[in-house]
Design a protein around this motif. Structure first.
Motif, PDB file in Angstrom:
ATOM      1  N   UNK A   1       0.845  -1.189   0.000  1.00 47.90           N
ATOM      2  CA  UNK A   1       0.000   0.000   0.000  1.00 47.90           C
ATOM      3  C   UNK A   1       0.879   1.237   0.000  1.00 47.90           C
ATOM      4  N   UNK A   2       0.629   2.132  -0.946  1.00 49.65           N
ATOM      5  CA  UNK A   2       1.411   3.358  -1.075  1.00 49.65           C
ATOM      6  C   UNK A   2       0.482   4.551  -0.853  1.00 49.65           C
ATOM      7  N   UNK A   3       0.837   5.390   0.120  1.00 49.89           N
ATOM      8  CA  UNK A   3       0.023   6.558   0.428  1.00 49.89           C
ATOM      9  C   UNK A   3       0.448   7.741  -0.439  1.00 49.89           C
ATOM     10  N   UNK A   4      -0.475   8.667  -0.651  1.00 46.59           N
ATOM     11  CA  UNK A   4      -0.155   9.849  -1.443  1.00 46.59           C
ATOM     12  C   UNK A   4       1.026  10.611  -0.845  1.00 46.59           C
ATOM     13  N   UNK A   5       1.087  10.691   0.478  1.00 47.71           N
ATOM     14  CA  UNK A   5       2.173  11.430   1.131  1.00 47.71           C
ATOM     15  C   UNK A   5       3.528  10.797   0.834  1.00 47.71           C
ATOM     16  N   UNK A   6       3.587   9.473   0.760  1.00 44.00           N
ATOM     17  CA  UNK A   6       4.842   8.789   0.442  1.00 44.00           C
ATOM     18  C   UNK A   6       5.243   9.042  -1.005  1.00 44.00           C
ATOM     19  N   UNK A   7       4.268   9.079  -1.878  1.00 47.59           N
ATOM     20  CA  UNK A   7       4.545   9.306  -3.297  1.00 47.59           C
ATOM     21  C   UNK A   7       5.152  10.683  -3.515  1.00 47.59           C
ATOM     22  N   UNK A   8       4.744  11.656  -2.693  1.00 39.51           N
ATOM     23  CA  UNK A   8       5.233  13.023  -2.855  1.00 39.51           C
ATOM     24  C   UNK A   8       6.690  13.181  -2.430  1.00 39.51           C
TER      25      UNK A   8
ATOM     26  N   UNK B   1      11.843   5.710  -4.015  1.00 39.46           N
ATOM     27  CA  UNK B   1      10.742   4.774  -4.161  1.00 39.46           C
ATOM     28  C   UNK B   1      10.183   4.823  -5.575  1.00 39.46           C
ATOM     29  N   UNK B   2       9.959   6.022  -6.084  1.00 41.74           N
ATOM     30  CA  UNK B   2       9.424   6.162  -7.425  1.00 41.74           C
ATOM     31  C   UNK B   2      10.386   5.584  -8.461  1.00 41.74           C
ATOM     32  N   UNK B   3      11.683   5.812  -8.242  1.00 39.91           N
ATOM     33  CA  UNK B   3      12.687   5.271  -9.163  1.00 39.91           C
ATOM     34  C   UNK B   3      12.643   3.746  -9.185  1.00 39.91           C
ATOM     35  N   UNK B   4      12.427   3.133  -8.019  1.00 42.83           N
ATOM     36  CA  UNK B   4      12.346   1.671  -7.964  1.00 42.83           C
ATOM     37  C   UNK B   4      11.115   1.174  -8.721  1.00 42.83           C
TER      38      UNK B   4
ATOM     39  N   UNK C   1      -2.204  -0.191  -9.094  1.00 41.99           N
ATOM     40  CA  UNK C   1      -3.655  -0.152  -8.927  1.00 41.99           C
ATOM     41  C   UNK C   1      -3.972   1.037  -8.036  1.00 41.99           C
ATOM     42  N   UNK C   2      -4.655   1.999  -8.591  1.00 44.64           N
ATOM     43  CA  UNK C   2      -4.999   3.227  -7.866  1.00 44.64           C
ATOM     44  C   UNK C   2      -6.424   3.095  -7.347  1.00 44.64           C
TER      45      UNK C   2
ATOM     46  N   UNK D   1      -7.509  16.866  -5.222  1.00 39.26           N
ATOM     47  CA  UNK D   1      -6.284  17.290  -5.907  1.00 39.26           C
ATOM     48  C   UNK D   1      -5.191  16.236  -5.767  1.00 39.26           C
ATOM     49  N   UNK D   2      -5.128  15.584  -4.612  1.00 36.35           N
ATOM     50  CA  UNK D   2      -4.139  14.511  -4.422  1.00 36.35           C
ATOM     51  C   UNK D   2      -4.402  13.353  -5.376  1.00 36.35           C
ATOM     52  N   UNK D   3      -5.663  13.013  -5.557  1.00 40.02           N
ATOM     53  CA  UNK D   3      -6.026  11.937  -6.493  1.00 40.02           C
ATOM     54  C   UNK D   3      -5.579  12.301  -7.905  1.00 40.02           C
ATOM     55  N   UNK D   4      -5.882  13.521  -8.325  1.00 35.35           N
ATOM     56  CA  UNK D   4      -5.513  13.958  -9.681  1.00 35.35           C
ATOM     57  C   UNK D   4      -4.004  14.018  -9.850  1.00 35.35           C
ATOM     58  N   UNK D   5      -3.299  14.450  -8.809  1.00 35.96           N
ATOM     59  CA  UNK D   5      -1.840  14.541  -8.879  1.00 35.96           C
ATOM     60  C   UNK D   5      -1.221  13.155  -9.041  1.00 35.96           C
ATOM     61  N   UNK D   6      -1.704  12.184  -8.269  1.00 36.93           N
ATOM     62  CA  UNK D   6      -1.184  10.818  -8.373  1.00 36.93           C
ATOM     63  C   UNK D   6      -1.509  10.218  -9.736  1.00 36.93           C
ATOM     64  N   UNK D   7      -2.708  10.458 -10.201  1.00 36.92           N
ATOM     65  CA  UNK D   7      -3.122   9.943 -11.516  1.00 36.92           C
ATOM     66  C   UNK D   7      -2.208  10.496 -12.609  1.00 36.92           C
TER      67      UNK D   7
END
Length: 218
Positions: free
Chosen positions: A59-66, A71-74, A83-84, A136-142
């Motif tokens: 499980x990846x939270x929006x805060x971790x993605x930011x 992590x993103x590189x991996x 799966x969002x 906005x977090x949903x749209x940013x992750x998408x």
């Protein structure tokens, strides 16, 4: 990855500790380079081939993605399938967080566990902004996942609840796994009727009245 300590008690690889515990075992280094190296080692273990396991994930939270570039590189390096999970009713997300705070951080419960009944007083002066911020977090992750080109699938919580068999079969196919029955030991912790959960229901109704979020109040 998120919020756990020790080892998983249900499902997953119980031989693998949660990321915060793994980091503590390595001395909780402060160096960003060292932490990035340890993160890649940890994720390498998560995605290591195992007999009888067709897919693994976390499980990846929006805060971790930011905040986590390593992590993103991996994820890009491993071509991880994303799966969002999206909830159409954003008010439910706000209320779930409020109820979790009222239960001293308890957001989930397993079947058979006692669940404290709570009622929450929702601040209405910033309620619309909290709902809009989540959108906005949903749209940013998408946008981010589409920009980096990872295999990407959206799943809507309300639709999964309405059609579990069809919804999960589609997700399993996306993961390259043969569709099969799925189950969960989680139980519902909050009432469906918002009036039973929200102490100041009338104030919340008035704050949402005339906005596009008003239909989200049940």
């Amino acid at each position: 990855m998120h919020g756990g300590q020790g080892r998983p008690q249900w499902g997953g690889d119980q031989g693998l500790v949660y990321w915060p515990t793994f980091l503590e075992q390595k001395g909780s280094p402060r160096s960003r380079l060292t932490r990035a190296y340890l993160l890649w080692r940890y994720l390498g273990r998560v995605y290591a081939p195992q007999p009888g396991i067709d897919a693994a994930g976390f499980k990846l939270m929006y805060s971790q993605l930011r905040v986590s570039r390593p992590l993103l590189a991996f994820l890009v390096f491993k071509r991880v399938r994303v799966i969002h999970l999206i909830r159409r009713n954003v008010l439910d997300i706000v209320l779930s967080k409020e109820a979790g705070r009222a239960r001293q951080g308890v957001l989930h419960a397993r079947s058979g566990q006692a669940v404290e009944t709570v009622r929450v007083h929702v601040r209405t002066d910033n309620l619309l902004e909290r709902i809009a911020t989540h959108e906005r977090e949903v749209e940013s992750a998408r946008a981010r996942f589409r920009r980096i080109g990872l295999p990407y699938e959206e799943a809507v919580y309300e639709e999964l609840v309405r059609d579990e068999e069809g919804g999960f079969s589609s997700l399993l196919r996306f993961l390259g796994v043969e569709p099969q029955p799925v189950s969960s030991s989680l139980q519902k912790v909050n009432p469906s009727a918002h009036e039973e959960l929200i102490e100041n229901y009338g104030e919340v109704r008035d704050a949402l009245e005339g906005t596009r979020f008003a239909p989200q109040l049940r």
